[in-house]
Design a protein around this motif. Structure first.
Motif, PDB file in Angstrom:
ATOM      1  N   ASP A 107       0.829  -1.210   0.000  1.00 45.94           N
ATOM      2  CA  ASP A 107       0.000   0.000   0.000  1.00 45.94           C
ATOM      3  C   ASP A 107       0.861   1.258   0.000  1.00 45.94           C
ATOM      4  O   ASP A 107       0.581   2.227  -0.709  1.00 45.94           O
ATOM      5  N   ILE A 108       1.914   1.239   0.798  1.00 47.12           N
ATOM      6  CA  ILE A 108       2.797   2.409   0.881  1.00 47.12           C
ATOM      7  C   ILE A 108       3.514   2.636  -0.443  1.00 47.12           C
ATOM      8  O   ILE A 108       3.570   3.766  -0.951  1.00 47.12           O
ATOM      9  N   MET A 109       4.046   1.575  -1.042  1.00 46.75           N
ATOM     10  CA  MET A 109       4.744   1.752  -2.321  1.00 46.75           C
ATOM     11  C   MET A 109       3.760   2.195  -3.400  1.00 46.75           C
ATOM     12  O   MET A 109       4.120   3.023  -4.245  1.00 46.75           O
ATOM     13  N   GLU A 110       2.527   1.704  -3.379  1.00 50.60           N
ATOM     14  CA  GLU A 110       1.513   2.171  -4.332  1.00 50.60           C
ATOM     15  C   GLU A 110       1.296   3.672  -4.186  1.00 50.60           C
ATOM     16  O   GLU A 110       1.213   4.394  -5.178  1.00 50.60           O
ATOM     17  N   VAL A 163       3.404   5.908  -2.929  1.00 48.36           N
ATOM     18  CA  VAL A 163       4.627   6.605  -3.361  1.00 48.36           C
ATOM     19  C   VAL A 163       4.673   6.692  -4.881  1.00 48.36           C
ATOM     20  O   VAL A 163       4.942   7.752  -5.447  1.00 48.36           O
ATOM     21  N   TRP A 164       4.406   5.574  -5.564  1.00 51.80           N
ATOM     22  CA  TRP A 164       4.464   5.565  -7.023  1.00 51.80           C
ATOM     23  C   TRP A 164       3.293   6.323  -7.643  1.00 51.80           C
ATOM     24  O   TRP A 164       3.475   7.034  -8.623  1.00 51.80           O
ATOM     25  N   THR A 165       2.107   6.190  -7.085  1.00 53.95           N
ATOM     26  CA  THR A 165       0.939   6.891  -7.634  1.00 53.95           C
ATOM     27  C   THR A 165       1.077   8.402  -7.480  1.00 53.95           C
ATOM     28  O   THR A 165       0.776   9.160  -8.405  1.00 53.95           O
ATOM     29  N   LEU A 196      14.039  -0.661  -0.939  1.00 50.01           N
ATOM     30  CA  LEU A 196      13.120  -0.003  -1.859  1.00 50.01           C
ATOM     31  C   LEU A 196      13.117   1.513  -1.706  1.00 50.01           C
ATOM     32  O   LEU A 196      12.729   2.226  -2.626  1.00 50.01           O
ATOM     33  N   LEU A 197      13.510   1.980  -0.529  1.00 47.72           N
ATOM     34  CA  LEU A 197      13.557   3.416  -0.256  1.00 47.72           C
ATOM     35  C   LEU A 197      14.939   3.793   0.237  1.00 47.72           C
ATOM     36  O   LEU A 197      15.588   3.025   0.954  1.00 47.72           O
ATOM     37  N   MET A 233      13.449   2.909  -6.853  1.00 44.70           N
ATOM     38  CA  MET A 233      13.106   2.368  -8.160  1.00 44.70           C
ATOM     39  C   MET A 233      11.651   2.674  -8.475  1.00 44.70           C
ATOM     40  O   MET A 233      10.861   2.916  -7.577  1.00 44.70           O
ATOM     41  N   SER A 234      11.365   2.657  -9.744  1.00 43.82           N
ATOM     42  CA  SER A 234       9.985   2.857 -10.191  1.00 43.82           C
ATOM     43  C   SER A 234       9.214   1.538 -10.027  1.00 43.82           C
ATOM     44  O   SER A 234       9.810   0.485  -9.781  1.00 43.82           O
ATOM     45  N   ARG A 235       7.918   1.615 -10.208  1.00 45.37           N
ATOM     46  CA  ARG A 235       7.083   0.405 -10.159  1.00 45.37           C
ATOM     47  C   ARG A 235       7.577  -0.614 -11.194  1.00 45.37           C
ATOM     48  O   ARG A 235       7.685  -1.799 -10.912  1.00 45.37           O
ATOM     49  N   GLY A 236       7.862  -0.145 -12.402  1.00 47.06           N
ATOM     50  CA  GLY A 236       8.344  -1.037 -13.459  1.00 47.06           C
ATOM     51  C   GLY A 236       9.679  -1.674 -13.120  1.00 47.06           C
ATOM     52  O   GLY A 236       9.892  -2.864 -13.376  1.00 47.06           O
TER      53      GLY A 236
END
Length: 141
Positions: free
Chosen positions: A23-26, A28-30, A68-69, A84-87
């Motif tokens: 949820d947190i990475m979503e 951050v990326w969104t 990741l961070l 890194m990006s989601r991709g």
């Protein structure tokens, strides 16, 4: 990335991250944050649920520990940045998975990949074929 294990019973980000981490990475990326604080994440998450600052802080710290961070000090708080990006994250997970399958032997690992793609749909199989042709051209073959 450290400490990431694939959970085959889950899909998407949750196959590699625990639910709150995903949820947190979503978020951050969104939100496309180049840098953020724990309070930024908490505010974003609170749009859909109540969550304690300390819970978010602990989980963001875990994401940092997993690679990741990144983070840097900003007075008494940390500023975090996605590494890194989601991709790029998805690509690294696929590479890790394929690397773990190498013990099966290349032919069996490739056979499993083709079988999985073919089960998705014919368009995905055609895409795989095109990617193989493209890579062969790049290699001069």
């Amino acid at each position: 990335m450290k400490g990431i294990r694939l959970r085959p019973e889950k899909t998407g980000l949750r196959a590699a991250l625990f639910d709150l981490e995903a949820d947190i990475m979503e978020v951050v990326w969104t939100e496309q944050w180049s840098s953020f604080t724990v309070a930024d994440v908490q505010r974003a998450l609170e749009r859909s649920r109540q969550i304690a600052y300390t819970t978010v802080m602990t989980t963001v710290g875990r994401l940092h520990d997993k690679g990741l961070l990144s983070r840097s000090r900003d007075g008494k708080r940390y500023l975090y940045r996605p590494r890194m990006s989601r991709g790029e994250f998805a690509e690294s997970m696929v590479r890790e998975l394929l690397g773990s399958l190498s013990g099966l032997g290349h032919e069996q690992a490739l056979s499993l990949l083709v079988e999985q793609v073919a089960e998705s749909d014919a368009d995905e199989l055609r895409l795989l074929e095109e990617l193989i042709r493209k890579r062969k051209r790049e290699l001069g073959g």
